[in-house]
Design a protein around this motif. Sequence first.
Motif, PDB file in Angstrom:
ATOM      1  N   ALA A  19     -27.214 -13.338  16.778  1.00 18.85           N
ATOM      2  CA  ALA A  19     -26.896 -13.479  15.061  1.00 18.85           C
ATOM      3  C   ALA A  19     -28.274 -14.055  14.437  1.00 18.85           C
ATOM      4  N   THR A  20     -29.117 -14.410  15.135  1.00 19.04           N
ATOM      5  CA  THR A  20     -30.301 -15.170  14.509  1.00 19.04           C
ATOM      6  C   THR A  20     -30.958 -14.116  13.672  1.00 19.04           C
ATOM      7  N   PRO A  21     -31.538 -13.027  14.242  1.00 21.97           N
ATOM      8  CA  PRO A  21     -32.100 -11.890  13.453  1.00 21.97           C
ATOM      9  C   PRO A  21     -31.503 -11.538  12.000  1.00 21.97           C
ATOM     10  N   MET A  22     -30.209 -11.521  12.268  1.00 21.61           N
ATOM     11  CA  MET A  22     -29.382 -11.069  10.914  1.00 21.61           C
ATOM     12  C   MET A  22     -29.379 -12.040  10.025  1.00 21.61           C
ATOM     13  N   ILE A  23     -29.240 -13.451  10.456  1.00 23.72           N
ATOM     14  CA  ILE A  23     -29.278 -14.552   9.821  1.00 23.72           C
ATOM     15  C   ILE A  23     -30.552 -14.494   8.830  1.00 23.72           C
ATOM     16  N   ILE A  24     -31.537 -14.506   9.428  1.00 23.68           N
ATOM     17  CA  ILE A  24     -33.182 -14.651   9.003  1.00 23.68           C
ATOM     18  C   ILE A  24     -33.257 -13.448   8.035  1.00 23.68           C
ATOM     19  N   MET A  25     -32.771 -12.439   8.112  1.00 24.70           N
ATOM     20  CA  MET A  25     -32.795 -11.279   7.175  1.00 24.70           C
ATOM     21  C   MET A  25     -31.993 -11.379   5.885  1.00 24.70           C
ATOM     22  N   LEU A  26     -30.659 -11.856   6.192  1.00 21.66           N
ATOM     23  CA  LEU A  26     -29.935 -12.345   4.992  1.00 21.66           C
ATOM     24  C   LEU A  26     -30.539 -13.294   4.203  1.00 21.66           C
ATOM     25  N   LEU A  27     -31.201 -14.431   4.726  1.00 15.27           N
ATOM     26  CA  LEU A  27     -31.833 -15.307   4.171  1.00 15.27           C
ATOM     27  C   LEU A  27     -33.039 -14.969   3.434  1.00 15.27           C
ATOM     28  N   ALA A  28     -33.825 -14.199   4.236  1.00 15.83           N
ATOM     29  CA  ALA A  28     -35.006 -13.429   3.363  1.00 15.83           C
ATOM     30  C   ALA A  28     -34.381 -12.732   1.985  1.00 15.83           C
ATOM     31  N   ILE A  29     -33.404 -11.822   1.973  1.00 13.05           N
ATOM     32  CA  ILE A  29     -32.964 -11.159   1.025  1.00 13.05           C
ATOM     33  C   ILE A  29     -32.182 -12.161   0.071  1.00 13.05           C
ATOM     34  N   VAL A  30     -31.784 -13.221   0.343  1.00 17.98           N
ATOM     35  CA  VAL A  30     -31.278 -14.118  -0.753  1.00 17.98           C
ATOM     36  C   VAL A  30     -32.548 -14.950  -1.334  1.00 17.98           C
ATOM     37  N   LEU A  31     -33.653 -14.943  -0.705  1.00 18.21           N
ATOM     38  CA  LEU A  31     -34.607 -15.613  -1.233  1.00 18.21           C
ATOM     39  C   LEU A  31     -35.405 -14.977  -2.408  1.00 18.21           C
ATOM     40  N   LEU A  32     -35.160 -13.471  -2.135  1.00 16.19           N
ATOM     41  CA  LEU A  32     -35.884 -12.600  -3.234  1.00 16.19           C
ATOM     42  C   LEU A  32     -35.370 -12.785  -4.385  1.00 16.19           C
ATOM     43  N   TYR A  33     -34.130 -13.362  -4.665  1.00 18.24           N
ATOM     44  CA  TYR A  33     -33.515 -13.626  -5.885  1.00 18.24           C
ATOM     45  C   TYR A  33     -33.846 -14.742  -6.619  1.00 18.24           C
ATOM     46  N   ILE A  34     -34.808 -15.598  -5.917  1.00 17.34           N
ATOM     47  CA  ILE A  34     -35.056 -16.922  -6.543  1.00 17.34           C
ATOM     48  C   ILE A  34     -36.201 -16.596  -7.261  1.00 17.34           C
ATOM     49  N   PRO A  35     -36.280 -16.800  -8.781  1.00 18.77           N
ATOM     50  CA  PRO A  35     -37.519 -16.497  -9.588  1.00 18.77           C
ATOM     51  C   PRO A  35     -38.904 -16.968  -9.225  1.00 18.77           C
ATOM     52  N   SER A  36     -39.029 -18.203  -8.423  1.00 19.33           N
ATOM     53  CA  SER A  36     -40.356 -18.465  -8.134  1.00 19.33           C
ATOM     54  C   SER A  36     -40.807 -17.558  -6.759  1.00 19.33           C
ATOM     55  N   ILE A  37     -39.749 -16.950  -5.924  1.00 22.41           N
ATOM     56  CA  ILE A  37     -40.322 -16.255  -5.013  1.00 22.41           C
ATOM     57  C   ILE A  37     -40.593 -15.091  -5.493  1.00 22.41           C
ATOM     58  N   GLN A  38     -40.034 -14.501  -6.555  1.00 22.05           N
ATOM     59  CA  GLN A  38     -40.159 -13.259  -7.083  1.00 22.05           C
ATOM     60  C   GLN A  38     -41.612 -13.293  -7.610  1.00 22.05           C
ATOM     61  N   ARG A  39     -41.934 -14.261  -8.303  1.00 23.79           N
ATOM     62  CA  ARG A  39     -43.270 -14.411  -8.887  1.00 23.79           C
ATOM     63  C   ARG A  39     -44.295 -14.340  -7.787  1.00 23.79           C
ATOM     64  N   TYR A  40     -44.207 -15.049  -6.794  1.00 21.38           N
ATOM     65  CA  TYR A  40     -45.157 -15.161  -5.506  1.00 21.38           C
ATOM     66  C   TYR A  40     -45.264 -13.694  -5.234  1.00 21.38           C
ATOM     67  N   ALA A  41     -44.055 -13.100  -4.860  1.00 22.05           N
ATOM     68  CA  ALA A  41     -44.302 -11.571  -4.220  1.00 22.05           C
ATOM     69  C   ALA A  41     -44.704 -10.741  -5.417  1.00 22.05           C
ATOM     70  N   ILE A  42     -44.810 -10.796  -6.519  1.00 24.08           N
ATOM     71  CA  ILE A  42     -45.431  -9.879  -7.364  1.00 24.08           C
ATOM     72  C   ILE A  42     -46.889 -10.182  -7.541  1.00 24.08           C
ATOM     73  N   ASP A  43     -47.352 -11.535  -7.396  1.00 22.14           N
ATOM     74  CA  ASP A  43     -48.725 -11.760  -7.457  1.00 22.14           C
ATOM     75  C   ASP A  43     -49.507 -11.069  -6.193  1.00 22.14           C
ATOM     76  N   LYS A  44     -48.600 -11.304  -5.162  1.00 23.14           N
ATOM     77  CA  LYS A  44     -49.117 -10.723  -3.887  1.00 23.14           C
ATOM     78  C   LYS A  44     -49.438  -9.224  -3.878  1.00 23.14           C
ATOM     79  N   ILE A  45     -48.173  -8.672  -4.532  1.00 21.43           N
ATOM     80  CA  ILE A  45     -48.305  -7.118  -4.539  1.00 21.43           C
ATOM     81  C   ILE A  45     -49.499  -6.823  -5.760  1.00 21.43           C
ATOM     82  N   GLY A  46     -49.775  -7.404  -6.600  1.00 20.34           N
ATOM     83  CA  GLY A  46     -50.792  -7.287  -7.464  1.00 20.34           C
ATOM     84  C   GLY A  46     -52.205  -7.342  -6.769  1.00 20.34           C
TER      85      GLY A  46
END
Length: 154
Positions: A19-46
């Motif tokens: 169950a651990t990998p599935m929980i980690i993946m779900l947590l990562a998906i949920v984190l992507l919906y947090i605006p500060s995490i989105q901003r970090y990801a977009i800066d990194k992509i840029g």
Amino acid sequence: MNKKGIGAKTFKIIGAVLATPMIIMLLAIVLLYIPSIQRYAIDKIGRIVAEESGYNLNIGTFRLHFPLSFSINNYTLTQKSDTLLQGRELRANINPLPLLKGEIEVNYIYIDSTTIDSHRLVDGLRIKGHIGHFRTSIRNIELADNKINVSRLH
């Protein structure tokens, strides 16, 4: 310790490990919906886009909405001193269920107030213009067959 206790404990450990990998993946998906995490990801992509392609991508705001919708406001794409793309708003909504079959179904793409100028990207070809409002629906992008079915342009 009896055999029932050992079997139950072993079952719980195996269940937790699986169950651990599935929980980690779900947590990562949920984190992507947090605006500060989105901003970090977009800066990194840029930064990655700039390093890999030589283009500078700047995005004012990016918001991912559940389940698969996003909006981008105040974006520019430049190469050296040339502005290739500059816009006020881009929104898209993707239907998640066809993704399981290897297809992409875009409920809509909306572009508002965007300027395009290809400059010297392709010899002998220059695309230059302004999009006031544009909306389209794209059905059945079949990745394996390289097919796209555009159902509506507005």
